[in-house]
Design an enzyme around this catalytic site. Structure first.
Site, short mmCIF file in Angstrom:
data_model
loop_
_atom_site.label_atom_id
_atom_site.label_comp_id
_atom_site.label_asym_id
_atom_site.label_seq_id
_atom_site.Cartn_x
_atom_site.Cartn_y
_atom_site.Cartn_z
N TYR A 181 38.74 38.21 36.15
CA TYR A 181 39.06 38.40 34.74
C TYR A 181 38.52 39.74 34.22
O TYR A 181 37.42 40.14 34.60
CB TYR A 181 38.44 37.28 33.91
N TRP A 215 39.47 43.36 31.30
CA TRP A 215 40.44 44.22 30.60
C TRP A 215 40.82 45.46 31.38
O TRP A 215 41.81 46.10 31.06
CB TRP A 215 39.86 44.63 29.25
#
Ligand SMILES: Nc1nc2c(c(=O)[nH]1)N[C@H]1C(S)=C(S)[C@@H](COP(=O)(O)OP(=O)(O)OC[C@H]3O[C@@H](n4cnc5c(=O)[nH]c(N)nc54)[C@H](O)[C@@H]3O)O[C@H]1N2
Ligand SMILES: Nc1nc2c(c(=O)[nH]1)N[C@H]1C(S)=C(S)[C@@H](COP(=O)(O)OP(=O)(O)OC[C@H]3O[C@@H](n4cnc5c(=O)[nH]c(N)nc54)[C@H](O)[C@@H]3O)O[C@H]1N2
Ligand SMILES: [Mo]
Length: 770
Positions: free
Chosen positions: A116, A118
């Protein structure tokens, strides 16, 4: 010999804005905002010194113990032992051999590559796309479901109004609000600092002016938040400061007031919703003996009962938009305020009308409410994962620590995989996960951890093999994101720093050793892929009835604007016009105030209709005797999460070299704390240092310490010296339904620190031998 060095402006894009990199020779001098951006982010200049910062990973590195003993190494050395720099070929060989070993000995179901995070903007060099594509071609991996951003909302929304992604994509846009909305009620406020960002990129920051236009048009702005600055101060909003975690009681009391004064829209509830009756019985106290009156909520929330009753009447008498930030659901029982936001709007009967209804995330990203044409851009194909096993994203420590243990999730009884290898690219769990001290123990479990990183973040420091990645400035790419009307060329601005390589090349190197490079690359290099993605975009645009220029023109002109949407977006307009022809994607096709499906799961922490449940950690809990301050670890103003923490903008915000922590003057006085002091913040899970700011911007009993300071323990698992709040937060799911993260439910104590204070060392390189 010397020739004049040319200065050039090179287009690039980040999650927080579109820029021109000003470059002289090989050096990045500055970044300049995109000329059409009306409200550029403050985050941008942070890249200028970060890009060549001392903490760049310049070469591949292997942890010393792992280099000597491979998967038989002492894993407690992670995050502590020195690294050894090794040549690329050797590092790739070692990693490929280890991937093959784990696959052969334990199968693909023992590899966690959910990864996970960005990463960076740019559609081609999207690290998560590449790691997932690579692992799918390797035979699959244990993946994750949901996000840290809004896991609880993603779980509950399909039962109540439909898939959360669809809800986000169809928010009533700012111009419609400015024209029609008379009262904007904001749970969690509208911290415009968060709308600096949209995942994938921002062309024009529209949130601030959207709000401004509402205010200028006479819309009343009421916000409920523990932090005064959660609405820009120049907009003149009315501030209500509930105890954190108590909003659900206020929402129920607003509903109760509407009900008892006959202000709810019975015709709307009848036609567009199911299950109001059992919820009404709960509101009236028929099921638990407690009517959810304003007086009841006042005792829980600390907000005056008359203020609540008055707000309910105002909401019923005006065109009202109710918004909840995503933060509302990153807390214990986080599903409830999301559900209740929808139910409250349904009781007002304005869903589907311009300027009325509900929002779930205005200001949480710039994209929400941005007036943009809906368009589905292409991405790098990830292929199919042959391993079906997954975890709800925030259950990472639980999985690593408890292989085989059973848990509930969204109606399923599941068990955790036994993970031998973890691979991360483009995320930082030592930023994003709760209870980092437990995460450190969890990360001692796998045989091997491999990480691609740009910087020596704590994720990199806790790896066995670290591959150095490039920043977006060191590669070519394109920015395309469906919440922005702009696509931009991202051209390589500076040479690669050190021996860093884009993730694409790292995974190509591994795929080559594992025998599937051809399949992985499809024979394309970087520019071939970018052109390929653009050509696909053109084709999709043609199908959608508009034209995009050919690749050469796009690359040459650098920015392309999408056409305006055909008509203004009003959420659920069609459903309102004809609920039979435009059924919602819920089990009943209507808005569900009572969900038979959820009720059937039998979860006491998320029953069949919205309820108030007192959290374990909030100011009303017994625990508050020992830890009397509620920690708001909200998103940082000066950076994106932990990204660019080493850069000048984030560093410029630090107090005494630590992350700033704001507390109320009364709480400061009681502890003898002044602005500029170094303080210790702790509870029974951990402790960190921070730099105090004394201000009435936060309500009494609350402290604000943004997330994202690079984790910097004095000793392994010991005192964190830099101000990372996730050594304090609790690693517990929102409920058995969503299992989302609950960072915002955290109690702490604070004291002034005197004497010698340990240095921050995470902004320097880790120990490297050889
Ligand atoms: N206490 C608390 N914790 C929170 C939150 C909170 O509100 N409070 N919020 C949560 C939320 S909503 C989220 S979304 C998460 C965010 O958590 P993350 O997305 O994990 O945080 P980032 O700091 O953005 O981490 C991205 C990492 O990727 C690296 N990176 C960037 N580009 C590239 C690339 O091209 N290749 C590679 N290999 N690496 C790259 C960066 O250096 C950085 O270390 O945090 C969560 N954690
Ligand atoms: N500058 C910047 N912008 C970002 C990010 C970033 O890292 N930096 N991260 C992006 C990401 S990944 C996401 S998911 C979004 C998140 O967007 P949000 O979830 O909206 O962001 P937060 O800053 O965590 O919370 C917003 C405010 O909610 C308030 N709040 C918290 N708990 C409660 C409560 O119980 N009751 C009430 N009434 N208010 C409460 C806090 O005061 C906080 O300031 O932000 C995005 N935007
Ligand atoms: Mo997020």
């Amino acid at each position: 010999m010397s020739t004049a060095i040319k200065r050039t402006l090179i287009p690039t894009a980040t999650h927080w804005g579109t820029y021109y990199a000003e470059v002289e020779g090989d050096r990045l001098l500055a970044v300049h905002d995109y000329e059409k951006d009306p409200a550029p982010a403050i985050i941008g200049p942070g890249i200028v010194d970060a890009v060549t910062h001392e903490t760049r990973v310049a070469r591949p590195h292997v942890r010393k113990g792992w280099l000597e003993k491979r998967h038989n190494s002492d894993r407690t050395g992670r995050g502590n032992e020195p690294f050894v720099a090794v040549p690329w070929d050797e590092a790739l060989d070692m990693a490929a051999q280890e991937l093959q070993r784990v696959k052969d000995e334990h199968g693909n179901g023992s590899m966690y590559a959910g990864s996970y995070g960005w990463a960076s903007a740019g559609r081609f060099h999207h690290a998560n796309s590449h790691i997932h594509r690579f692992f799918n071609q390797l035979g699959g991996y244990v993946s994750h479901r949901g996000t840290y951003s809004y896991a609880a909302a993603e779980a509950i929304a399909p039962y109540v109004v439909g898939p959360f992604r669809d809800v986000l994509n169809t928010h009533t846009t700012w111009p419609v609000l400015a024209e029609h909305c008379e009262l904007l009620v904001m749970f969690g406020g509208m911290p415009v600092k968060n709308a600096q960002v949209t995942s994938g990129g921002v062309g024009r920051h529209t949130c601030y002016h959207g709000l401004r236009d509402c205010a200028d048009a006479g819309c009343e702005l009421v916000y409920l938040s523990p932090i005064l600055s959660d609405l820009p101060p120049d907009l003149g909003g009315e501030w209500i400061a509930p105890r954190p975690g108590s909003d659900m009681s206020i929402m129920l009391a607003l509903a109760h007031t509407l009900l008892s004064e006959g202000l709810h829209d019975k015709a709307f509830l009848e036609r567009y919703t199911t299950g109001f009756a059992p919820f009404e019985a709960y509101l009236r106290g028929e099921t638990d003996g407690q009517p959810k009156t304003a007086d009841w909520a006042a005792k829980i929330s600390g907000v005056d009962a008359d203020t609540i009753r008055d707000l309910a009447r105002r909401m019923a008498s005006k065109r009202t938009m109710i918004n909840s930030t995503w933060s509302m659901q990153r807390a214990e029982y986080g599903e409830q305020p999301i559900w209740m936001t929808v139910v409250l709007a349904a009781m007002l009967g304005q869903i589907g009308l311009p300027g009325g209804g509900f929002g779930l995330g205005y200001s949480s990203e710039n994209g929400i409410g941005n007036p943009v044409k809906q368009f589905h851009w292409p991405s790098v194909p990830q292929g199919i994962n042959n391993v079906s096993d997954f975890i709800p994203v925030a259950r990472i420590s639980d999985m690593l620590l408890n292989p085989g243990a059973e848990y509930d999730y969204n109606g399923e009884r599941r068990s955790y995989a036994d993970i031998k290898l973890v691979y991360w690219a483009g995320g930082n769990p030592f930023h994003h996960h709760q209870d980092i001290n437990q995460l450190v123990r969890a990360f001692q479990k796998p045989d091997t951890i491999i990480v691609n990183e740009i910087f020596w973040t704590s994720m990199a420091r806790h790896a066995d093999i670290v591959f150095p990645s490039t920043t977006a400035l060191e590669r070519n790419d394109l920015s395309i994101t469906h919440w922005e009307p702009l696509s931009s060329a991202m051209k390589q601005a500076i040479p690669r720093v050190g021996e860093s390589r884009p993730d694409y090349e790292i995974f190509t190197g591994l795929a080559d050793r594992l025998g599937f490079a051809e399949r992985y690359t499809e024979g394309r290099d970087e520019m071939d892929w970018i052109r390929h993605l653009w050509d696909q975009s053109r084709q999709r645009a043609a199908e959608a009835g508009f034209e995009l220029p050919d690749f050469e023109t796009f690359w040459e002109q650098e920015h392309v604007e999408l056409p305006d949407p055909e008509k203004p977006m009003v959420m659920l307009e069609e459903f309102r016009a004809d609920p039979d022809a435009h059924r919602l994607q819920t089990p009943s096709g209507k808005i569900e105030i009572f969900s038979e499906t959820i009720d059937g799961f039998g979860y006491d922490d998320c029953p069949g209709h919205p309820v108030w449940r007192a959290p374990d950690e909030w100011l009303g809990a017994e625990r508050a005797q020992e830890f009397p301050l509620h920690l708001m670890s909200n998103q940082p103003r000066t950076r994106l999460h932990s990204q660019l923490d080493c850069g000048q903008v984030s560093q410029g915000s630090k107090v005494a070299g630590r992350e700033p922590m704001t507390l109320h003057p009364d709480d400061a006085a009681a502890r003898g704390i002044s602005s500029g002091d170094i303080v210790r913040v702790w509870n029974d899970r951990g402790a960190c240092l921070a730099g105090a700011i004394v201000s009435d911007q936060v309500m009494p009993g609350v402290i604000q310490l943004s997330t994202g300071a690079w984790y910097d323990p004095e000793t392994p698992g010991g005192l964190e010296v830099h101000g990372n709040p996730n050594v304090l937060t609790r690693d517990r799911g929102t409920s058995r339904l969503g299992q989302g993260p609950t960072a915002h439910s955290t109690l702490v104590q604070v004291a002034k620190v005197d004497g010698v204070v340990p240095d921050v060392t995470v902004m320097r390189k880790p120990k490297v031998e050889g």
